[in-house]
Enzyme design. Structure first.
Site, PDB file in Angstrom:
ATOM      1  N   GLY A  71     -23.373  74.283  13.715  1.00  0.00           N
ATOM      2  CA  GLY A  71     -22.302  73.573  14.446  1.00  0.00           C
ATOM      3  C   GLY A  71     -21.983  72.128  14.104  1.00  0.00           C
ATOM      4  CE  LYS A  90     -25.053  65.856  17.496  1.00  0.00           C
ATOM      5  NZ  LYS A  90     -24.450  66.487  18.517  1.00  0.00           N
ATOM      6  CG  ASP A 122     -19.676  63.477  24.884  1.00  0.00           C
ATOM      7  OD1 ASP A 122     -18.560  63.915  25.531  1.00  0.00           O
ATOM      8  OD2 ASP A 122     -19.790  63.505  23.771  1.00  0.00           O
TER       9      ASP A 122
END
Ligand SMILES: *[C@@H]1O[C@H](CO)[C@@H](O)[C@H](O)[C@H]1NC(C)=O
Ligand SMILES: *[C@@H]1O[C@H](CO)[C@@H](O)[C@H](O)[C@H]1NC(C)=O
Ligand SMILES: *[C@@H]1O[C@H](CO)[C@@H](O)[C@H](O)[C@H]1NC(C)=O
Ligand SMILES: *[C@@H]1O[C@H](CO)[C@@H](O)[C@H](O)[C@H]1NC(C)=O
Ligand SMILES: *[C@@H]1O[C@H](CO)[C@@H](O)[C@H](O)[C@H]1NC(C)=O
Ligand SMILES: *[C@@H]1O[C@H](CO)[C@@H](O)[C@H](O)[C@H]1NC(C)=O
Ligand SMILES: *[C@@H]1O[C@H](CO)[C@@H](O)[C@H](O)[C@H]1NC(C)=O
Ligand SMILES: *[C@@H]1O[C@H](CO)[C@@H](O)[C@H](O)[C@H]1NC(C)=O
Ligand SMILES: *[C@@H]1O[C@H](CO)[C@@H](O)[C@H](O)[C@H]1NC(C)=O
Ligand SMILES: *[C@@H]1O[C@H](CO)[C@@H](O)[C@H](O)[C@H]1NC(C)=O
Ligand SMILES: *[C@@H]1O[C@H](CO)[C@@H](O)[C@H](O)[C@H]1NC(C)=O
Length: 864
Positions: A571, A592, A692
């Protein structure tokens, strides 16, 4: 008679003497045991566990010898809280203590100098303890010590005390990942039993002392990630037992001398990112045990000796970003175990040797940015394991060999900026795993024979409909003036004839390509700025992972993701791309990879590491665990627990998966997020604002349980910005006040939570609903619930939905002050349910806002 009398007197005296001395020893022993007992009690470490001191040998984490004296203190963190009571232990009271292990305990503060009183200690582990300040010189009193581990405290500073040189029995000294400054004391040269000396990632400067040569038992030496200057002392080459030598990311200079040949046992030589010059010595090619050689990012010149072919155990050969000239020796084809080779960013010339085709184990071949000429040898197409091939920015000519279709494992192919001609072979279609292709700036002609079945958004490639065909508006094919930039959509079962077939182009399309953008994007950008891991100058490469075996090597990450290969990309998001990787220990993690902004700020690494350490200490069952991170000067990644089902957004946007997410599960998700946010806001000091919250940042595991991810990322990327000015967050979830105050508080998370909760119930973002407050008035709850699920039949489920929707709407109050705290929301969810006063099907949203739907028609008075 007289003599027998004398005898018995003598015996009597003797006996009493013996008894007396026995008694004194006994007394001494008893009093020593007593003072151990007193010291344990007074330490307070076990105060919440037990205070029955007569049982101390059975206390958690304590071992005693037969005489009842304490020999080991090794408590586990979740049972015994030491905390700031570390200094309360009377270290002089334990004459027999051999092992003290407080690793992974939040001790904080300094190491008390009294620790030097533990005269029998052989093993001291204070790694991951959050300690700060300087090391006390009294550590030099622990002369029995064999293992000293003070690594990963991040804030221990000052210089390394020369008194450590007294610890003649030391076998292992690990001071890595701290802030030690000053020089490496030459006194360490007295530690002749040392097998392992690790000073990785500190601020140590000066040069390596020549006394290092006395440490002839040394097996592992790691000084990487410091500021060492000067030459490697010649004495270092006397360390013939050395198996690993890590000196990378320093400012060392000089050349590698011929006497490197003495290091016969060397398996790993990692000296990248320094200022080494001179040639690759022939002697290096005699170290036949070598498995890993990282010379990249230096200024080594001359040619690659053909004797390199003798290093037949070599798995990783990284010579990139140097000043190497001359040809690539064909003997390289002898390195049958080679898995990755980087010679990129040099001045190499001549052909790509066809012998490279013999390297059966090769997975990554990186020859970019050289002056290689001739054609691409078709033998390369025999490398059945090859996943990534970088030949871009050379002078290669001729056609792309059609045998390229044999590379079934190939995923990444860079051929840009050469002089390749002919057409792109249709056989490329056989490379079913190919996901990234760049053939731009060549002399290719014909048509792009891609048969594109699946497009992703978020990619460099965008598609414009043009009748039956699509234009590929893609830089990957730019700069080839005779190449047509179009391909056709997937052939449907009905057998519609693609456009190019209609115009009779003799192209047989045999396979399906997946072109995902994310790696292409990061790769492409990285390459253009020369910041890829293989070509970076002055990279500071450090990896750290918690909870496994302490440390993960960069090469493990590279191996696990095959150099961030697209196949592992799961992703992309605002901050970077996420990869799935299996670590050598078998554990699957998510990596990540973040875009690095503060590239040139030297203070950034440390603050980043501190921040990341804080985040790693956060433990909550609904928060994705951060396991560790890696840092490179321009690239960094975080290592997270892997979540099988991906993001809530993803699951909600997929019809099949959304149905699997039934009402009970959806309510559970909302509750879990509320609990996690409550924990971040109210149980962490200082409170952590996520900033977020969105359905992209809520991840689901295999049982569809929710976990909050990604908090703190924003802060980590904008460390100096505290709460102000940086607008982090996802559009559509940001609280309205942020736009004009620019102050992010907990209440902004509360708002985002409200959006998320509605989204979970509605199956889509509630944007439309919220944009017209009047429509909200009369809308029925049942009408906004996700239509893909049957309406709830059970009364209990209906109650839960109503409760979740009520809380969600309360959280969306435009006035931050009127929004509930996450703690209240979280408590509401665990408090007992009220049954509905009216049927679910007639409840309106405005009733929810006004709390009118519970039995007895009574208005809820609680101000959620
Ligand atoms: C401590 O443990 C011993 C042995 O189990 C027991 O006899 C004694 O009563 C305990 N003392 C206290 C104060 O609990
Ligand atoms: C610590 O223990 C030693 C030896 O048992 C004793 O002499 C000393 O007084 C103790 N120190 C303190 C501060 O209690
Ligand atoms: C020290 O404690 C750590 C963490 O609790 C543990 O992993 C390690 O094995 C312990 N070492 C010894 C020698 O018991
Ligand atoms: C321990 O070391 C300190 C400083 O090096 C020294 O002054 C002190 O006398 C030593 N203490 C003992 C008990 O040996
Ligand atoms: C070491 O860190 C402490 C705070 O942890 C600081 O007060 C001290 O000045 C630092 N010392 C040096 C030499 O940098
Ligand atoms: C390598 O660089 C040095 C300067 O560092 C220069 O003197 C030498 O001639 C160069 N050698 C080759 C083969 O280019
Ligand atoms: C490479 O292998 C071939 C045959 O296996 C051998 O003749 C040659 O000497 C080797 N070259 C080197 C540099 O080891
Ligand atoms: C290596 O190459 C760089 C750039 O190409 C150049 O600036 C540097 O002087 C070279 N160094 C040596 C030792 O040749
Ligand atoms: C590829 O391998 C096959 C069989 O292993 C061999 O026959 C062929 O010559 C090789 N091709 C090239 C171009 O080296
Ligand atoms: C420190 O280094 C030693 C020796 O290599 C090693 O056994 C230990 O695991 C390291 N400590 C940590 C926390 O990784
Ligand atoms: C210290 O404990 C850590 C676990 O927290 C462990 O990884 C490390 O190997 C230990 N150090 C030594 C020298 O045993």
């Amino acid at each position: 008679m007289a003599s027998s009398l004398t005898n018995s007197i003598f015996l009597g005296v003797l006996w009493s003497a013996i008894l007396l001395s026995f008694a004194t020893t006994l007394l001494a022993a008893v009093s020593s045991l007593e003072s151990e007992a007193v010291a344990l009690l007074e330490s307070g470490w076990w105060s919440s566990y037990s205070n029955n001191i007569s049982q101390r040998c059975n206390w958690h984490g304590i071992s005693c010898n037969n005489a009842g004296s304490i020999t080991e203190i090794n408590p586990s963190a979740n049972v015994i809280q030491v905390g700031d009571r570390f200094g309360k232990l009377n270290f002089s009271s334990f004459p027999n203590l051999v092992l003290l292990n407080l690793s992974d305990r939040k001790l904080g503060g300094n190491i008390p100098p009294q620790i030097g009183g533990l005269s029998a200690l052989k093993y001291l582990n204070l790694s991951y303890c959050g300690l700060s300040g300087e090391l006390p010189s009294s550590l030099g009193n622990l002369t029995q010590l064999e293992f000293l581990d003070i690594s990963y405290n991040d804030n221990i500073n000052g210089s390394i005390p020369p008194q450590l040189g007294n610890l003649k029995n030391l076998v292992s000294l690990n001071l890595s990942w701290n802030q030690f400054a000053g020089v490496i004391p030459f006194d360490l040269g007295q530690l002749t039993n040392l097998k392992s000396l690790l000073l990785r990632v500190n601020n140590i400067d000066g040069s390596i002392p020549s006394e290092i040569g006395y440490l002839t038992n040394l097996i592992d030496l790691d000084f990487s990630g410091n500021m060492l200057v000067g030459l490697i002392p010649f004495t270092l080459y006397q360390l013939t037992n050395l198996a690993t030598l890590y000196l990378h990311s320093n400012q060392l200079e000089g050349s590698i001398p011929p006497n490197v040949e003495n290091l016969k046992n060397l398996r790993v030589l990692s000296i990248y990112d320094n200022r080494f010059t001179g040639l690759i010595p022939l002697a290096l090619c005699r170290l036949t045990k070598l498995e890993i050689v990282y010379l990249l990012e230096n200024e080594i010149n001359g040619s690659i000796p053909s004797e390199i072919g003798k290093l037949n155990n070599l798995k990783y050969l990284y010579f990139g970003a140097n000043n190497l000239t001359g040809p690539i020796p064909s003997s390289i084809g002898n390195l049958s175990k080679l898995q990755a080779m980087s010679l990129g960013s040099n001045l190499l010339e001549g052909p790509v040797p066809k012998e490279i085709g013999n390297l059966e184990a090769l997975r990554v071949l990186h020859l970019s940015q050289n002056k290689l000429s001739g054609s691409i040898p078709s033998s390369i197409c025999n490398l059945s394991k090859l996943k990534a091939l970088y030949l871009d920015s050379n002078l290669l000519e001729g056609p792309i060999p059609k045998e390229i279709g044999n590379l079934e494992a190939l995923k990444v192919l860079y051929l840009s900026q050469n002089k390749l001609s002919g057409s792109i072979p249709v056989q490329l279609g056989n490379c079913k795993n190919l996901s990234t292709l760049d053939v731009s700036y060549n002399n290719l002609s014909g048509i792009v024979p891609l048969y594109i079945a699946k497009l992703t958004n978020n990619s460099l490639i965008t598609y414009k409909g043009d009748g039956d065909c699509y234009f590929i508006n893609d830089k990957a094919f730019d700069g080839n003036k005779d190449l047509s930039h179009y391909a056709c959509p997937p052939q449907t079962k009905s057998g519609r004839t693609p456009y190019y077939m209609k115009i009779a182009l003799p192209i047989v399309i045999s396979s399906v390509f997946l072109i995902l953008g994310c790696l292409l994007l990061s790769r492409f950008k990285a390459k253009k700025n020369q910041v890829g891991p293989l070509t970076t100058k002055n990279g500071d490469l450090c990896c750290s992972i918690w909870n496994y075996d302490g440390k993960i090597a960069y090469e493990d990450i590279i191996a696990a993701t095959e150099d961030f290969d697209i196949r592992y990309c799961i992703g992309t998001g605002g901050y970077g791309s996420v990869y799935k990787a299996q670590l050598p220990c078998g554990k699957i993690v998510a990596l990540k990879k973040l875009h690095r902004l503060e590239a040139e700020d030297p203070g950034f690494d440390k603050s980043f590491r501190n921040e990341v350490k804080i985040l790693s200490e956060i433990r909550h069952r609904n928060i994705v665990k951060l396991h560790g991170y890696c840092l490179h000067r321009r690239c960094m990644f975080l290592i997270y627990e892997y979540m099988e089902r991906g993001s809530l957004f993803w699951v909600l946007s997929n019809d099949d998966e959304a149905v699997e997410l039934n009402w009970i599960k959806r309510v559970e998700i909302i509750k879990s997020v509320a609990h996690a946010l409550s924990y971040l806001h109210h149980d962490c000091t200082p409170p952590i604002v996520h900033r977020d919250i969105s359905s992209n940042n809520i991840l689901l595991n295999s049982s569809l349980e929710a976990f909050v991810a990604d908090f703190g990322t924003a802060r980590m990327l904008h460390l100096d910005s505290s709460n102000l000015t940086v607008l982090a967050g996802t559009y559509g979830y940001i609280a309205p006040e942020v736009a004009y105050t620019m102050v992010v508080t907990e209440k902004c998370d509360v708002y985002s939570f409200g959006i998320l909760a509605l989204e979970t119930l509605m199956g889509k973002h509630p944007g439309d609903l919220l944009s017209s407050p009047s429509s909200l008035q009369n809308t029925k709850l049942i009408d906004v619930l996700d239509k893909r699920l049957p309406p709830p039949t059970s009364q209990l489920v209906a109650q839960n939905i109503v409760q979740a929707a009520t809380l969600a709407l309360a959280c969306l109050n435009p006035l931050p002050k009127s929004r509930p705290m996450m703690e209240e929301v979280s408590k509401k969810f665990v408090s007992s349910q009220k049954s509905l006063g009216i049927p679910l099907r007639i409840i309106t949203l405005s009733q929810l806002v006004n709390h009118e739907m519970h039995i007895e028609g009574k208005k809820e008075t609680c101000h959620v």
